[in-house]
Design an enzyme around this catalytic site. Structure first.
Site, PDB file in Angstrom:
ATOM      1  N   ASN A  16       0.802  -1.229   0.000  1.00  0.00           N
ATOM      2  CA  ASN A  16       0.000   0.000   0.000  1.00  0.00           C
ATOM      3  C   ASN A  16       0.840   1.287   0.000  1.00  0.00           C
ATOM      4  OD1 ASN A  16       0.767  -0.568   2.656  1.00  0.00           O
ATOM      5  ND2 ASN A  16      -0.997   0.509   3.500  1.00  0.00           N
ATOM      6  N   LYS A  37      11.819  -8.348   1.379  1.00  0.00           N
ATOM      7  CA  LYS A  37      10.880  -8.947   0.440  1.00  0.00           C
ATOM      8  C   LYS A  37       9.665  -8.030   0.345  1.00  0.00           C
ATOM      9  CE  LYS A  37       7.310 -11.376   0.752  1.00  0.00           C
ATOM     10  NZ  LYS A  37       6.535 -10.716  -0.320  1.00  0.00           N
ATOM     11  N   PRO A  38       9.581  -7.262  -0.749  1.00  0.00           N
ATOM     12  CA  PRO A  38       8.402  -6.417  -0.914  1.00  0.00           C
ATOM     13  C   PRO A  38       7.210  -7.267  -1.335  1.00  0.00           C
ATOM     14  CG  PRO A  38      10.015  -6.047  -2.683  1.00  0.00           C
ATOM     15  CD  PRO A  38      10.541  -7.156  -1.852  1.00  0.00           C
ATOM     16  N   ASP A  39       6.013  -6.694  -1.267  1.00  0.00           N
ATOM     17  CA  ASP A  39       4.840  -7.406  -1.765  1.00  0.00           C
ATOM     18  C   ASP A  39       4.992  -7.664  -3.270  1.00  0.00           C
ATOM     19  OD1 ASP A  39       1.829  -8.070  -0.965  1.00  0.00           O
ATOM     20  OD2 ASP A  39       1.859  -7.265  -3.007  1.00  0.00           O
ATOM     21  N   GLY A  86       2.120  -5.280   7.697  1.00  0.00           N
ATOM     22  CA  GLY A  86       1.084  -5.977   6.946  1.00  0.00           C
ATOM     23  C   GLY A  86      -0.101  -6.268   7.844  1.00  0.00           C
ATOM     24  N   SER A  87      -0.814  -7.325   7.517  1.00  0.00           N
ATOM     25  CA  SER A  87      -2.055  -7.618   8.236  1.00  0.00           C
ATOM     26  C   SER A  87      -1.766  -8.251   9.600  1.00  0.00           C
ATOM     27  CB  SER A  87      -2.924  -8.547   7.400  1.00  0.00           C
ATOM     28  OG  SER A  87      -2.255  -9.770   7.226  1.00  0.00           O
ATOM     29  N   GLU A 132       4.008  -3.960  12.423  1.00  0.00           N
ATOM     30  CA  GLU A 132       3.130  -2.808  12.158  1.00  0.00           C
ATOM     31  C   GLU A 132       1.916  -3.369  11.440  1.00  0.00           C
ATOM     32  OE1 GLU A 132       4.138   0.175  13.123  1.00  0.00           O
ATOM     33  OE2 GLU A 132       6.247  -0.246  13.516  1.00  0.00           O
ATOM     34  N   LEU A 133       0.780  -3.416  12.133  1.00  0.00           N
ATOM     35  CA  LEU A 133      -0.335  -4.218  11.625  1.00  0.00           C
ATOM     36  C   LEU A 133      -1.578  -3.374  11.312  1.00  0.00           C
ATOM     37  CD1 LEU A 133       0.239  -7.143  14.158  1.00  0.00           C
ATOM     38  CD2 LEU A 133       1.277  -6.803  11.905  1.00  0.00           C
ATOM     39  N   GLU A 135     -11.415  -4.502   9.571  1.00  0.00           N
ATOM     40  CA  GLU A 135     -10.761  -3.511   8.720  1.00  0.00           C
ATOM     41  C   GLU A 135     -11.214  -3.713   7.271  1.00  0.00           C
ATOM     42  OE1 GLU A 135      -6.544  -4.189   8.021  1.00  0.00           O
ATOM     43  OE2 GLU A 135      -6.126  -2.065   8.303  1.00  0.00           O
TER      44      GLU A 135
HETATM   45  P1  NAD Z   1      -0.293  -9.121   4.214  1.00  0.00           P
HETATM   46  O1  NAD Z   1      -0.090  -9.454   5.639  1.00  0.00           O
HETATM   47  O2  NAD Z   1      -1.132 -10.016   3.399  1.00  0.00           O
HETATM   48  O3  NAD Z   1       1.111  -9.015   3.431  1.00  0.00           O
HETATM   49  C1  NAD Z   1       2.155  -8.176   3.866  1.00  0.00           C
HETATM   50  C2  NAD Z   1       3.478  -8.792   3.440  1.00  0.00           C
HETATM   51  O4  NAD Z   1       3.650 -10.040   4.087  1.00  0.00           O
HETATM   52  C3  NAD Z   1       3.584  -9.082   1.942  1.00  0.00           C
HETATM   53  O5  NAD Z   1       4.901  -8.801   1.514  1.00  0.00           O
HETATM   54  C4  NAD Z   1       3.308 -10.563   1.865  1.00  0.00           C
HETATM   55  O6  NAD Z   1       3.872 -11.181   0.731  1.00  0.00           O
HETATM   56  C5  NAD Z   1       3.959 -11.058   3.144  1.00  0.00           C
HETATM   57  N1  NAD Z   1       3.432 -12.328   3.653  1.00  0.00           N
HETATM   58  C6  NAD Z   1       2.187 -12.843   3.491  1.00  0.00           C
HETATM   59  N2  NAD Z   1       2.086 -14.027   4.137  1.00  0.00           N
HETATM   60  C7  NAD Z   1       3.296 -14.267   4.718  1.00  0.00           C
HETATM   61  C8  NAD Z   1       3.807 -15.309   5.534  1.00  0.00           C
HETATM   62  N3  NAD Z   1       3.059 -16.373   5.869  1.00  0.00           N
HETATM   63  N4  NAD Z   1       5.082 -15.236   5.958  1.00  0.00           N
HETATM   64  C9  NAD Z   1       5.851 -14.166   5.637  1.00  0.00           C
HETATM   65  N5  NAD Z   1       5.408 -13.132   4.869  1.00  0.00           N
HETATM   66  C10 NAD Z   1       4.149 -13.178   4.412  1.00  0.00           C
HETATM   67  O7  NAD Z   1      -0.863  -7.629   4.219  1.00  0.00           O
HETATM   68  P2  NAD Z   1      -1.416  -6.793   2.972  1.00  0.00           P
HETATM   69  O8  NAD Z   1      -2.800  -7.214   2.715  1.00  0.00           O
HETATM   70  O9  NAD Z   1      -0.453  -6.828   1.868  1.00  0.00           O
HETATM   71  O10 NAD Z   1      -1.391  -5.323   3.572  1.00  0.00           O
HETATM   72  C11 NAD Z   1      -2.497  -4.735   4.107  1.00  0.00           C
HETATM   73  C12 NAD Z   1      -2.479  -4.842   5.617  1.00  0.00           C
HETATM   74  O11 NAD Z   1      -1.303  -4.218   6.101  1.00  0.00           O
HETATM   75  C13 NAD Z   1      -3.619  -4.096   6.271  1.00  0.00           C
HETATM   76  O12 NAD Z   1      -4.119  -4.851   7.342  1.00  0.00           O
HETATM   77  C14 NAD Z   1      -2.969  -2.829   6.779  1.00  0.00           C
HETATM   78  O13 NAD Z   1      -3.643  -2.221   7.865  1.00  0.00           O
HETATM   79  C15 NAD Z   1      -1.619  -3.322   7.147  1.00  0.00           C
HETATM   80  N6  NAD Z   1      -0.644  -2.226   7.162  1.00  0.00           N
HETATM   81  C16 NAD Z   1      -0.168  -1.793   8.360  1.00  0.00           C
HETATM   82  C17 NAD Z   1       0.712  -0.719   8.411  1.00  0.00           C
HETATM   83  C18 NAD Z   1       1.240  -0.210   9.738  1.00  0.00           C
HETATM   84  O14 NAD Z   1       2.203   0.546   9.732  1.00  0.00           O
HETATM   85  N7  NAD Z   1       0.647  -0.549  10.857  1.00  0.00           N
HETATM   86  C19 NAD Z   1       1.113  -0.102   7.234  1.00  0.00           C
HETATM   87  C20 NAD Z   1       0.608  -0.570   6.035  1.00  0.00           C
HETATM   88  C21 NAD Z   1      -0.263  -1.646   6.011  1.00  0.00           C
END
Ligand code: NAD
Length: 540
Positions: free
Chosen positions: A181, A204-206, A255-256, A277-278, A409
Site C-alpha cells: 500500500n 521482500k516487498p509485496d 502488513g495484516s 506494524e499491523l 478492517e
Molecule cells: P499481508 O499481511 O497479506 O502481506 C504483507 C506482506 O507479508 C507481503 O509482503 C506478503 O507477501 C507477506 N506475507 C504474506 N504471508 C506471509 C507469511 N506467511 N510469511 C511471511 N510473509 C508473508 O498484508 P497486505 O494485505 O499486503 O497489507 C495490508 C495490511 O497491512 C492491512 O491490514 C494494513 O492495515 C496493514 N498495514 C499496516 C501498516 C502499519 O504501519 N501498521 C502499514 C501498512 C499496512
C-alpha cells in the site's frame, strides 16, 4: 493468464502500458526495458517469473523474476559479508549517505512518483506523501543517528569505582517484509534506520510492488551505500517471507494482523526480535467544539487517502450530537467534490484500489452493510469506467455491530459515521474492538483534546489532523497498541530497535566481594550500611 502463472523469461507481448493520451502527466515512458533493468537487482535465479499488472489499466506491467530458497540464502550470504565492513563504518559516514539519499529522492521525484503510480494506482499526491516521508526519514537518520547510537555512561553499583558503558550493537542482517500500500516508504523508511544502526537488510516487498522497492535499492546505491548491503528478493509471502523469518537476526514486518501473528511465532521459535506494524480500525472523534469545516476537510483526507488503503486511515467517525447533521452534510459535500481518476498526473483526489481482491472485499463490506440496513450517504459503487478496480469514496450511516464493516478492517474508501451524546461514551466506543493503531480528535480546545487523547488506546493520536501530524513527525515513535502491533518505527525507538543493548561494567580498585580477610557476615554488614546510605543520599 493469471498474475501468478510461472513464466520462463520475458514475454514479447508485454509492451508496457505507456499511453500518454490515457495517462496525461506521465513522465516515465514505461517500457519493459525499464522494468528489466530494475529487476537485475533481484536475487532471483529460479527461472520463474510472475506478471504484475497496473491497477491504472489492468494491463500487464512487468515480469518479476522469483527467488528460490537458495536465492534467499545467497542474499543473506552477501548481506552478512557487507554488514561486517559496514558495522565498522563510522556512524557519521552512514549519516552522510542518508543525507545524499534524501537529495536523490527529491531530485528523482518524477521517476519515483510515476513508478509508484504505475504499480499501485494511487493518486500522485498520495504517492508524494510517501516520497516526502522517505525524505523526512532520511533527514532524521542523517541528523540524529550519532546521538541515538552513541555509547552512554550510566551509574555503576559503586559510585566512581564501577563504570558502566551502554553500547548499541547492530543486530546483523535485518529482514524486512513489506506490503503493497505504501511500497516506497514502508520499504525505505523502515530500512534506513536499520542501516544507520550498522545492519544489512534483506527485503521482500509485496509481489505487486517489487519495482518500487527495487528503485529504492538503486537510489541507496547511488547515494553511496555499499552495493551488497541491501538485498531484494521476490516471491510468495509464505515461501520467501518465511525464508526471511527463518534466517534474519531481526524482522521488521508491516502488513495484516493475521500475517503478523505468523511472523511473531516464527521469530519466537528462533528467539529473534521483531517489530510488527499491523492493521487498524481507526476512529476520529469530532467533539462539540470542533471547527466543522476543518473537520470535514480532514475527514476526507483521513478516510480516502490512497483510496483508504492506508493503515492509519479512518474507518469510523464519532460525531457530537450538537453538530452531527451539519458536519455530515459538509463531509458528504466535500466527498462529492473529489476528483476521481486513474492517471499519473496531479489533480486526482483519489485513485483506484490496487487489485481485484481489494475491490471484492470493499464491495462485500458495503453490500453486507446495505443489506442489513445501513444508509449510503454518498458513493457505494464500483467505477469500472475509471479503472478496473475503482470504488467510489463511500460514507455510511446506521452501521451496526452485525455488519462486517463495523469492526473488521475494510482497507478501502469506506467510512461509517456515528452520533454521540456523551464524550465518555464516544471514547469507549472508539476503544471498542481489538485494534489500536491510530486515532484522531477534532476540537478547538487543544489541551482538553490532549487529555482525551490519553484515554484513546491507540499508538498515535492526532489532534485536528487525521494521521499526518504523527506520521510526518519522524521524531515521534509510531506503532500500534493491542492487535495493531509491537514495537515502534520513527524516533530513537525506530533506530534502536535494530540494536542489541550491551552493558560493559569496569570495576576499579575494590572487587565486589569480601576483601582483606573480611568475613561474609562483615561484608554483608558493610554492604547494608552502604545500601542505606545510598538511599539517604537520594541515589537511584
Ligand atoms: P499481508 O499481511 O497479506 O502481506 C504483507 C506482506 O507479508 C507481503 O509482503 C506478503 O507477501 C507477506 N506475507 C504474506 N504471508 C506471509 C507469511 N506467511 N510469511 C511471511 N510473509 C508473508 O498484508 P497486505 O494485505 O499486503 O497489507 C495490508 C495490511 O497491512 C492491512 O491490514 C494494513 O492495515 C496493514 N498495514 C499496516 C501498516 C502499519 O504501519 N501498521 C502499514 C501498512 C499496512
Amino acid at each position: 493468464m493469471s498474475a501468478h502463472d510461472p513464466m520462463p523469461g520475458p514475454d514479447p507481448t508485454i509492451t508496457g502500458p505507456h499511453d500518454p493520451e490515457h495517462h496525461p502527466g506521465a513522465t516515465l515512458a514505461f517500457e519493459p526495458e525499464y522494468a528489466t533493468a530494475l529487476t537485475q537487482r533481484l536475487v532471483a535465479t529460479s527461472g520463474e517469473s510472475v506478471v504484475v499488472s497496473s491497477p491504472l489499466t489492468g494491463q500487464p506491467l512487468a515480469h518479476i523474476p522469483q527467488s528460490s530458497g537458495a536465492d534467499v540464502d545467497e542474499a543473506f550470504r552477501r548481506a552478512r559479508r557487507a554488514q561486517e565492513a559496514w558495522a565498522r563504518t563510522p556512524v557519521a559516514e552512514r549519516e552522510a549517505a542518508s543525507l545524499r539519499f534524501h537529495d536523490l529522492v527529491l531530485d528523482r521525484q518524477d521517476e519515483i512518483l510515476d513508478l509508484i503510480g504505475w504499480e499501485s494506482g494511487k493518486a500522485r499526491k498520495h504517492g508524494y506523501e510517501e516520497l516526502a516521508h522517505v525524505a523526512l526519514t532520511a533527514r532524521y537518520c542523517g541528523r540524529t543517528s550519532s546521538r541515538h547510537l552513541r555509547s552512554e555512561q550510566r551509574p555503576g553499583v559503586f559510585p566512581v569505582l564501577t563504570r558502566i558503558d551502554v553500547n548499541y550493537v547492530p543486530k546483523g542482517v535485518v529482514g524486512i517484509i513489506s506490503p503493497w500500500n505504501y511500497p516506497f516508504t514502508l520499504a525505505m523508511s523502515d530500512g534506513l534506520p536499520a542501516l544507520m544502526a550498522g545492519n544489512a537488510v534483506v527485503i521482500k516487498p509485496d509481489a505487486q510492488t517489487v519495482l518500487t522497492a527495487l528503485l529504492g535499492a538503486q537510489l541507496l546505491e547511488e547515494a553511496g551505500f555499499p552495493p551488497d548491503l541491501w538485498q531484494v528478493v521476490a516471491g510468495p509471502g509464505a515461501d520467501v517471507g518465511g525464508a526471511i523469518v527463518a534466517r534474519a537476526d531481526y524482522v521488521c514486518f508491516t502488513g495484516s494482523t493475521a500475517t503478523g501473528r505468523i511472523i511473531a511465532s516464527g521469530c519466537a521459535e528462533r528467539l529473534v526480535g521483531c517489530s510488527l506494524e499491523l492493521g487498524g480500525k481507526n476512529p476520529i472523534l469530532v467533539l462539540r467544539d470542533a471547527d466543522i469545516e476543518r473537520a470535514a476537510e480532514g475527514a476526507v483526507r483521513a478516510s480516502f487517502s490512497n483510496a483508504g488503503q492506508l493503515c492509519v486511515s479512518t474507518e469510523r467517525m464519532f460525531v457530537a450530537d450538537q453538530l452531527y447533521d451539519r458536519f455530515v452534510d459538509r463531509f458528504v459535500a466535500r466527498t462529492d467534490a473529489m476528483t476521481l481518476g486513474a492517471t499519473l498526473d496531479w489533480g486526482n483526489d483519489m485513485g483506484p484500489l490496487i487489485s481485484e481482491q481489494q475491490l471484492r472485499t470493499v464491495q462485500a463490506h458495503v453490500d453486507d452493510a446495505v443489506a442489513k440496513g445501513a444508509v449510503v450517504r454518498t458513493g457505494g459503487r464500483a467505477r469500472p469506467d475509471l479503472a478496473p478496480y475503482f470504488f467510489e469514496p463511500t460514507i455510511l450511516e446506521g452501521v451496526t455491530p452485525d455488519m462486517a464493516c463495523f469492526g473488521a478492517e475494510t482497507f478501502g474508501p469506506v467510512v461509517s459515521v456515528y452520533r454521540f451524546h456523551d464524550e465518555a461514551d464516544a471514547v469507549a466506543r472508539a476503544n471498542e474492538g481489538d485494534y489500536g493503531l491510530n486515532g484522531s480528535i477534532y476540537s478547538q480546545d487543544g489541551s482538553r483534546a490532549r487529555e482525551i487523547a490519553r484515554q484513546i488506546k491507540c499508538g498515535t493520536v492526532n489532534i485536528n489532523e487525521g494521521y499526518g501530524a504523527t506520521f510526518g513527525s519522524t521524531h515521534a515513535p509510531m506503532g500500534g497498541m493491542r492487535q495493531s502491533g509491537l514495537g515502534r518505527r520513527q524516533g530513537a525507538e525506530g533506530i534502536r530497535r535494530y540494536t542489541d543493548i550491551q552493558s560493559v561494567g569496569t570495576q576499579r580498585l575494590v572487587r565486589i566481594a569480601p576483601m582483606l580477610g573480611m568475613s561474609d557476615a562483615a561484608f554483608a554488614k558493610a554492604m547494608t550500611a552502604s545500601l542505606r546510605a545510598m538511599k539517604k543520599l537520594g541515589r537511584a
